[in-house]
Scaffold this active site. Sequence first.
Site, PDB file in Angstrom:
ATOM      1  N   GLY A   1       8.443  -0.836   0.411  1.00  0.00           N
ATOM      2  CA  GLY A   1       8.032  -0.741   1.810  1.00  0.00           C
ATOM      3  C   GLY A   1       8.583  -1.905   2.614  1.00  0.00           C
TER       4      GLY A   1
ATOM      5  N   GLY B   1       7.204  -9.181   2.802  1.00  0.00           N
ATOM      6  CA  GLY B   1       6.430 -10.306   2.273  1.00  0.00           C
ATOM      7  C   GLY B   1       5.008 -10.348   2.775  1.00  0.00           C
TER       8      GLY B   1
ATOM      9  N   GLU C   1      10.658  -9.189  -4.916  1.00  0.00           N
ATOM     10  CA  GLU C   1      11.227  -7.995  -4.261  1.00  0.00           C
ATOM     11  C   GLU C   1      12.714  -8.216  -3.974  1.00  0.00           C
ATOM     12  OE1 GLU C   1       7.109  -6.525  -2.070  1.00  0.00           O
ATOM     13  OE2 GLU C   1       8.563  -7.664  -0.928  1.00  0.00           O
TER      14      GLU C   1
ATOM     15  N   SER D   1       0.817  -1.218   0.000  1.00  0.00           N
ATOM     16  CA  SER D   1       0.000   0.000   0.000  1.00  0.00           C
ATOM     17  C   SER D   1       0.855   1.274   0.000  1.00  0.00           C
ATOM     18  CB  SER D   1      -0.939  -0.003   1.211  1.00  0.00           C
ATOM     19  OG  SER D   1      -0.196  -0.119   2.404  1.00  0.00           O
ATOM     20  N   THR D   2       2.010   1.260   0.662  1.00  0.00           N
ATOM     21  CA  THR D   2       2.883   2.446   0.642  1.00  0.00           C
ATOM     22  C   THR D   2       3.455   2.641  -0.758  1.00  0.00           C
ATOM     23  OG1 THR D   2       3.475   1.786   2.911  1.00  0.00           O
ATOM     24  CG2 THR D   2       4.682   3.638   1.964  1.00  0.00           C
TER      25      THR D   2
ATOM     26  N   LYS E   1       6.388   0.912  11.693  1.00  0.00           N
ATOM     27  CA  LYS E   1       7.121  -0.271  11.212  1.00  0.00           C
ATOM     28  C   LYS E   1       8.498  -0.426  11.865  1.00  0.00           C
ATOM     29  CE  LYS E   1       4.005  -1.159   7.928  1.00  0.00           C
ATOM     30  NZ  LYS E   1       4.262  -1.083   6.519  1.00  0.00           N
TER      31      LYS E   1
END
Length: 219
Positions: A82, A95, A103, A30-31, A121
Site C-alpha cells: 500500500g 511508512g 518495504e 491495513s490494505t 491516497k
Amino acid sequence: MNQDQLKKLVADAALKHVVEDRVVGVGSGSTVNLFIDALASIKGRIEGAVAASGASAERLRKHGIRVFDLNSVDELPVYVDGADEVTEHLHMIKGGGGALTREKIVAAVARKFVCICDASKLVPVLGRFPLPLEVIPMARSHVGREMLKRGAQPVLRENFKTDNGNLIIDCHGLTLLDPPRLEAELNNIAGLVANGIFARRPADVLLLAADSGVRTVTL
Ligand code: 5RP
C-alpha cells in the site's frame, strides 16, 4: 462504498498480479492485511511469501502461508504494498505503519511493484502526509536539525520502535516538488536509515479503487 470496502476491492484485484508457484513480496498496513487474507484463497498456488514487517509475517503464517527470509530468495517477481500517498507518476510516501525500511528493501528486490490504494491516497503533489524517517536512536536530534534546515517540522513518533529497533520521525510541512531528488538527498544524512519517499524505485503498477471500480495506472 466506504474506505474499508474500497481497500478490500483493491486487495482482491491485486491477486491477478501474483505469479503462480513463486514467492510473492508482501508489504504492510491495513490494505495489505486484506491482500494477505485474499492470498490465503490461492495459497496452494504460490510457493510462499516474503514479508516486509513482523505483523505481515505473522498474518501470513496464521493463514498457513509459508514465509521466506528475503536472503533465501533469488528472485521476487511481484511485490504488493500500500501507500500513504501516491501520484500519477507512481511516486509514493510510505511508512505510516513504520515499516518503510524493510518495504524499501523488498521493493528493491522485486521485479514488479504493485501499489494498492483506495482513491483517497492519490495526490497531485506528495507531502501533505507527514514524511516518515527511520532513524538510529543516537541520531535523533541530528536528523531533526537536518530536517528543520529543509523547512520541515520533525515530530518523534511517540512510543514507537520499528522492527529494526529504531525510531520514526514524522516530518510535517514538506512539499515534495522533486521526490527522487529529495529521496537521494535524505539518504545522505548520517543516522537516517531510510526515508519514506519511494520515487527512485517507484511502483510499476498502481491499482486505485474508487466507487466506479479499480483503475490500473502504469507509466
Ligand atoms: C506501512 C506503509 C503502508 O503501506 C501505508 O501506511 C498504507 O497503509 P494502509 O493500507 O493501512 O493505509 O507504508 O509502513
